[in-house]
Design an enzyme around this catalytic site. Structure first.
Site, PDB file in Angstrom:
ATOM      1  N   ARG A  46     -15.221  20.790  36.100  1.00  0.00           N
ATOM      2  CA  ARG A  46     -15.334  21.190  34.693  1.00  0.00           C
ATOM      3  C   ARG A  46     -16.779  21.346  34.227  1.00  0.00           C
ATOM      4  O   ARG A  46     -17.029  21.808  33.125  1.00  0.00           O
ATOM      5  CB  ARG A  46     -14.594  20.176  33.813  1.00  0.00           C
ATOM      6  CG  ARG A  46     -13.103  20.296  33.965  1.00  0.00           C
ATOM      7  CD  ARG A  46     -12.371  19.238  33.189  1.00  0.00           C
ATOM      8  NE  ARG A  46     -12.358  19.517  31.754  1.00  0.00           N
ATOM      9  CZ  ARG A  46     -11.744  18.750  30.864  1.00  0.00           C
ATOM     10  NH1 ARG A  46     -11.132  17.672  31.239  1.00  0.00           N
ATOM     11  NH2 ARG A  46     -11.760  19.077  29.597  1.00  0.00           N
ATOM     12  N   HIS A  95     -17.015  24.085  43.685  1.00  0.00           N
ATOM     13  CA  HIS A  95     -17.497  23.160  42.662  1.00  0.00           C
ATOM     14  C   HIS A  95     -18.422  22.078  43.208  1.00  0.00           C
ATOM     15  O   HIS A  95     -18.686  21.101  42.526  1.00  0.00           O
ATOM     16  CB  HIS A  95     -16.339  22.489  41.901  1.00  0.00           C
ATOM     17  CG  HIS A  95     -15.377  23.460  41.301  1.00  0.00           C
ATOM     18  ND1 HIS A  95     -15.769  24.508  40.496  1.00  0.00           N
ATOM     19  CD2 HIS A  95     -14.033  23.576  41.404  1.00  0.00           C
ATOM     20  CE1 HIS A  95     -14.713  25.201  40.118  1.00  0.00           C
ATOM     21  NE2 HIS A  95     -13.655  24.663  40.670  1.00  0.00           N
ATOM     22  N   PRO A 140     -14.253   9.684  35.813  1.00  0.00           N
ATOM     23  CA  PRO A 140     -15.131   8.537  35.673  1.00  0.00           C
ATOM     24  C   PRO A 140     -15.031   7.822  34.341  1.00  0.00           C
ATOM     25  O   PRO A 140     -15.374   8.361  33.310  1.00  0.00           O
ATOM     26  CB  PRO A 140     -16.530   9.140  35.829  1.00  0.00           C
ATOM     27  CG  PRO A 140     -16.365  10.603  35.871  1.00  0.00           C
ATOM     28  CD  PRO A 140     -14.960  10.933  35.563  1.00  0.00           C
ATOM     29  N   GLU A 141     -14.563   6.621  34.366  1.00  0.00           N
ATOM     30  CA  GLU A 141     -14.832   5.663  33.309  1.00  0.00           C
ATOM     31  C   GLU A 141     -15.858   4.723  33.906  1.00  0.00           C
ATOM     32  O   GLU A 141     -16.238   4.850  35.063  1.00  0.00           O
ATOM     33  CB  GLU A 141     -13.549   4.917  32.905  1.00  0.00           C
ATOM     34  CG  GLU A 141     -12.590   5.786  32.118  1.00  0.00           C
ATOM     35  CD  GLU A 141     -12.192   5.165  30.774  1.00  0.00           C
ATOM     36  OE1 GLU A 141     -12.875   4.227  30.331  1.00  0.00           O
ATOM     37  OE2 GLU A 141     -11.213   5.618  30.173  1.00  0.00           O
TER      38      GLU A 141
END
Length: 275
Positions: free
Chosen positions: A110, A91, A2-3
Site C-alpha cells: 500500500r 512491491h 504492523p502494530e
DNA sequence: AGCTCAACCTGCTGGC
DNA sequence: TGCCAGCAGGTTGAGC
C-alpha cells in the site's frame, strides 16, 4: 500488519543482521511512499556503517556514522533480510545492500510506509525530527501511567478509544490493541475520555501494558523467522477477544459483541461488560 | 486548541 | 466466473 508488537519483533529480528555491517548501497525501486524517498538518500547512505537499531513509537531508527535512517512500515509494510541476489517480488520497494552479501528488503503493497534520512543521531532525531518530536510516551515506559491519561483527558471530549490512539497522548496503540485493552479494562470505547476517573485510567494502563507485552511475546512466536517468511497473520486472530468478532459471544458473559465506528475506525465491544 | 474528515495506496472478501 | 463496493493493522494535514 504492523502494530507495535510487530514493529518490536521486526526490530529484534533484523538487529543482529544489521548492526556492524557496512551499507554497500541503497537501491530504491519505488520512491513513492507516504513521503517520497528523496533522490539523494541513496548517495548519502552508501558506505556508512550501521551502529545501532532502535525504535520510537512505530518508527525504526537505524543509526549510521553520520545520521539515521527513519523507517516506518505504515499499514502493510514488512522487512526481511534476504540474499542480495534473490529476485525482488512485486512491491519490494527498497533494498539496503550490506557488505556481507545480504540486504534488508522493504516490502509495502500500500506504500503507506516511509524511509527518510536525518543527519541527527537516532537519539537526537527522536527529540528533534518533526515526525517524532511531538510524540507521547512509550506505553511500556514508566512515564505512561494513569495520572498521565487522567491529566491529558480533562480538557478533551473525544471517545476514550480515539484518545488512546492519539500518538500525542501515548504512542503505539493501534486499532487492534485499543479494542482489546478497553475490553479488558471494561471501558466502553465510545465513552468520553474526560468522564473516566484516575483509578480506571490506572487499570487501563496496566491492561495496555499486559496486552502489548503478551503480544510482543506472541509476535515473536509468529514472526520469529520472518527472515525466511512473512509470518502468519492468522495466528494473532486466535488470541483476540473482541477485534473482528462482531456478533460472536463475549468470552466473559456470552452477550453478542457489537461493532461501531468511532473516529473512522472499526470498534468492537461487549455492550454488557463495557461501560 | 480540539475535533472530524479526506487523503495517501493495493489487495482481499462478500454480495450480486 | 466476474464485477463492484466496502473494508483493512497508520498517520498527516486541512479546515471547521
Amino acid at each position: 500488519m504492523p502494530e507495535l508488537p510487530e514493529v518490536e519483533t521486526t526490530l529484534r529480528g533484523i538487529r543482529p543482521r544489521l548492526e556492524g555491517r557496512r551499507i554497500d548501497r541503497l537501491l530504491v525501486r519505488e520512491p513513492r511512499l507516504r513521503q517520497p524517498i528523496p533522490p539523494e538518500t541513496a548517495a548519502l547512505v552508501a558506505g556508512q556503517t550501521v551502529g545501532s537499531l532502535s525504535r520510537r513509537s512505530k518508527y525504526l531508527l537505524i543509526g549510521l556514522d553520520r545520521g539515521s535512517l527513519i523507517l516506518h512500515l505504515g499499514m502493510s509494510g514488512s522487512l526481511r533480510v534476504v540474499d542480495a541476489e534473490s529476485p525482488p517480488k512485486r512491491h519490494d520497494h527498497v533494498d539496503l545492500a550490506l557488505s556481507d552479501g545480504h540486504c534488508l528488503r522493504f516490502h509495502d503493497p500500500r506504500r503507506f510506509g516511509l524511509l527518510l534520512w536525518s543527519e541527527d543521531s537516532p537519539e537526537l532525531a527522536g527529540l528533534r525530527h518533526p515526525l517524532l518530536s511531538r510524540l507521547g510516551p512509550e506505553p511500556l515506559d514508566a512515564a505512561f501511567d494513569g495520572g498521565h491519561l487522567y491529566r491529558l483527558s480533562r480538557q478533551r471530549r473525544v471517545a476514550v478509544k480515539s484518545f488512546l490512539m492519539d500518538a500525542a497522548v501515548v504512542v503505539g496503540i493501534g486499532n487492534i490493541y485499543a479494542n482489546e485493552s478497553l475490553f479488558l479494562a471494561r471501558i466502553h470505547p465510545a465513552r468520553a475520555c474526560h468522564r473516566i476517573g484516575l483509578d480506571r485510567y490506572g487499570r487501563l494502563v496496566e491492561v495496555v501494558r499486559a496486552v502489548l507485552q503478551a503480544s510482543i511475546t506472541q509476535g515473536g512466536t509468529t514472526l520469529r523467522d520472518f527472515v525466511k517468511d512473512d509470518g502468519n497473520p492468522g495466528y494473532f486472530a486466535q488470541s483476540l477477544r473482541v477485534y473482528g468478532r462482531a456478533g460472536e459471544p463475549c468470552v466473559q458473559c456470552g452477550t453478542p459483541l457489537r461493532q461501531q465506528r468511532i473516529g473512522q475506525r472499526s470498534s468492537f465491544y461487549c455492550p454488557r461488560c463495557q461501560h
